[in-house]
Design a protein around this motif. Structure first.
Motif, mmCIF file in Angstrom:
data_model
loop_
_atom_site.group_PDB
_atom_site.id
_atom_site.type_symbol
_atom_site.label_atom_id
_atom_site.label_comp_id
_atom_site.label_asym_id
_atom_site.label_seq_id
_atom_site.Cartn_x
_atom_site.Cartn_y
_atom_site.Cartn_z
ATOM 1 N N ASP A 4 69.432 97.669 57.321
ATOM 2 C CA ASP A 4 69.033 96.284 57.550
ATOM 3 C C ASP A 4 67.783 96.240 58.420
ATOM 4 O O ASP A 4 67.661 97.013 59.369
ATOM 5 C CB ASP A 4 70.161 95.507 58.240
ATOM 6 C CG ASP A 4 71.411 95.430 57.391
ATOM 7 O OD1 ASP A 4 71.289 95.079 56.209
ATOM 8 O OD2 ASP A 4 72.499 95.727 57.909
ATOM 9 N N VAL A 92 66.172 85.645 55.707
ATOM 10 C CA VAL A 92 66.935 86.639 56.465
ATOM 11 C C VAL A 92 67.510 86.023 57.745
ATOM 12 O O VAL A 92 68.608 86.378 58.168
ATOM 13 C CB VAL A 92 66.052 87.867 56.776
ATOM 14 C CG1 VAL A 92 66.707 88.794 57.766
ATOM 15 C CG2 VAL A 92 65.734 88.620 55.489
ATOM 16 N N ARG A 93 66.786 85.087 58.343
ATOM 17 C CA ARG A 93 67.245 84.449 59.584
ATOM 18 C C ARG A 93 68.213 83.295 59.330
ATOM 19 O O ARG A 93 68.859 82.814 60.256
ATOM 20 C CB ARG A 93 66.042 83.942 60.382
ATOM 21 C CG ARG A 93 65.206 85.050 60.984
ATOM 22 C CD ARG A 93 64.182 84.532 61.978
ATOM 23 N NE ARG A 93 63.692 83.204 61.667
ATOM 24 C CZ ARG A 93 62.498 82.928 61.161
ATOM 25 N NH1 ARG A 93 61.648 83.884 60.921
ATOM 26 N NH2 ARG A 93 62.137 81.678 60.918
ATOM 27 N N ASP A 94 68.326 82.834 58.102
ATOM 28 C CA ASP A 94 69.161 81.686 57.763
ATOM 29 C C ASP A 94 70.649 81.992 58.008
ATOM 30 O O ASP A 94 71.155 83.051 57.614
ATOM 31 C CB ASP A 94 68.938 81.326 56.288
ATOM 32 C CG ASP A 94 69.799 80.168 55.854
ATOM 33 O OD1 ASP A 94 69.510 79.040 56.279
ATOM 34 O OD2 ASP A 94 70.764 80.404 55.095
ATOM 35 N N ALA A 95 71.341 81.046 58.655
ATOM 36 C CA ALA A 95 72.761 81.243 58.983
ATOM 37 C C ALA A 95 73.614 81.460 57.741
ATOM 38 O O ALA A 95 74.527 82.297 57.747
ATOM 39 C CB ALA A 95 73.281 80.052 59.789
ATOM 40 N N TYR A 97 72.682 82.771 54.858
ATOM 41 C CA TYR A 97 72.410 84.116 54.346
ATOM 42 C C TYR A 97 73.099 85.167 55.222
ATOM 43 O O TYR A 97 73.658 86.141 54.718
ATOM 44 C CB TYR A 97 70.910 84.377 54.269
ATOM 45 C CG TYR A 97 70.583 85.791 53.855
ATOM 46 C CD1 TYR A 97 70.664 86.182 52.522
ATOM 47 C CD2 TYR A 97 70.235 86.747 54.806
ATOM 48 C CE1 TYR A 97 70.399 87.487 52.142
ATOM 49 C CE2 TYR A 97 69.962 88.050 54.433
ATOM 50 C CZ TYR A 97 70.049 88.411 53.109
ATOM 51 O OH TYR A 97 69.789 89.710 52.746
ATOM 52 N N GLN A 98 73.048 84.965 56.521
ATOM 53 C CA GLN A 98 73.658 85.947 57.432
ATOM 54 C C GLN A 98 75.159 86.079 57.218
ATOM 55 O O GLN A 98 75.739 87.109 57.533
ATOM 56 C CB GLN A 98 73.328 85.600 58.880
ATOM 57 C CG GLN A 98 71.874 85.865 59.192
ATOM 58 C CD GLN A 98 71.517 85.595 60.627
ATOM 59 O OE1 GLN A 98 72.380 85.378 61.467
ATOM 60 N NE2 GLN A 98 70.228 85.623 60.915
ATOM 61 N N GLN A 99 75.779 85.065 56.630
ATOM 62 C CA GLN A 99 77.212 85.149 56.343
ATOM 63 C C GLN A 99 77.522 86.096 55.187
ATOM 64 O O GLN A 99 78.667 86.520 55.034
ATOM 65 C CB GLN A 99 77.773 83.767 56.042
ATOM 66 C CG GLN A 99 77.812 82.867 57.247
ATOM 67 C CD GLN A 99 78.358 81.490 56.932
ATOM 68 O OE1 GLN A 99 78.746 81.190 55.814
ATOM 69 N NE2 GLN A 99 78.385 80.638 57.943
ATOM 70 N N THR A 101 75.371 88.932 54.503
ATOM 71 C CA THR A 101 74.715 90.240 54.683
ATOM 72 C C THR A 101 75.711 91.362 54.939
ATOM 73 O O THR A 101 75.414 92.517 54.647
ATOM 74 C CB THR A 101 73.675 90.209 55.817
ATOM 75 O OG1 THR A 101 74.309 89.818 57.029
ATOM 76 C CG2 THR A 101 72.535 89.282 55.483
ATOM 77 N N HIS A 102 76.888 91.028 55.461
ATOM 78 C CA HIS A 102 77.876 92.084 55.692
ATOM 79 C C HIS A 102 78.228 92.788 54.381
ATOM 80 O O HIS A 102 78.520 93.996 54.377
ATOM 81 C CB HIS A 102 79.128 91.528 56.371
ATOM 82 C CG HIS A 102 79.954 90.664 55.474
ATOM 83 N ND1 HIS A 102 81.014 91.164 54.753
ATOM 84 C CD2 HIS A 102 79.870 89.350 55.162
ATOM 85 C CE1 HIS A 102 81.548 90.191 54.036
ATOM 86 N NE2 HIS A 102 80.882 89.068 54.265
ATOM 87 N N THR A 105 75.466 95.389 53.985
ATOM 88 C CA THR A 105 75.583 96.422 55.016
ATOM 89 C C THR A 105 76.782 97.327 54.762
ATOM 90 O O THR A 105 76.672 98.555 54.865
ATOM 91 C CB THR A 105 75.690 95.771 56.400
ATOM 92 O OG1 THR A 105 74.565 94.919 56.609
ATOM 93 C CG2 THR A 105 75.732 96.816 57.503
#
Length: 124
Positions: A4, A92-95, A97-99, A101-102, A105
């Motif tokens: 990441d 990438v910084r959007d909340a 989207y961050q949900q 990304t796991h 990863t």
């Protein structure tokens, strides 16, 4: 190997922005049983990516390489076009989207995330 981008990576990515659209090359090496998680990520990415103008150009598994170093051992490739580097960074910084990304990863053992610079004289 990190999979990441860090905040430092994104700052450098934006500081080197030549302007215009960018295609991101993703070289992917899955963890054992990671492919299913990555497929869920790609499915969820479609909805989030569209909000930022992202378009999946190609995705597929790597076949036998015709020419490559012995260390070339990628499982899949994903190409995504973004309207700008800033659009990629905003996504990438959007909340939302961050949900998801796991899923990415957790799926990957190694990755390369490489922006491509189009050749103006080649019509790219």
């Amino acid at each position: 190997m990190p999979v990441d981008p860090t905040g430092h990576d994104l700052k450098r990515f934006l500081s080197e922005d030549p302007g215009g659209p960018v295609v991101m090359l993703n070289l992917l090496k899955y963890k054992p049983d990671g492919r299913a998680s990555y497929e869920r990520y790609v499915e969820a990415f479609g909805d989030h990516g569209k909000r930022f103008g992202a378009e999946i150009v190609a995705v597929g598994d790597c076949a036998t390489a015709l020419v490559a170093p012995d260390t070339h051992d990628w499982d899949s490739v994903l190409l995504v076009r973004y309207p700008s580097r800033q659009a990629f960074s905003d996504m990438v910084r959007d909340a939302g989207y961050q949900q998801i990304t796991h899923l990415r990863t957790e799926a990957l053992d190694a990755a390369v995330l490489q922006p491509l610079l189009g050749w103006a004289d080649a019509g790219a």
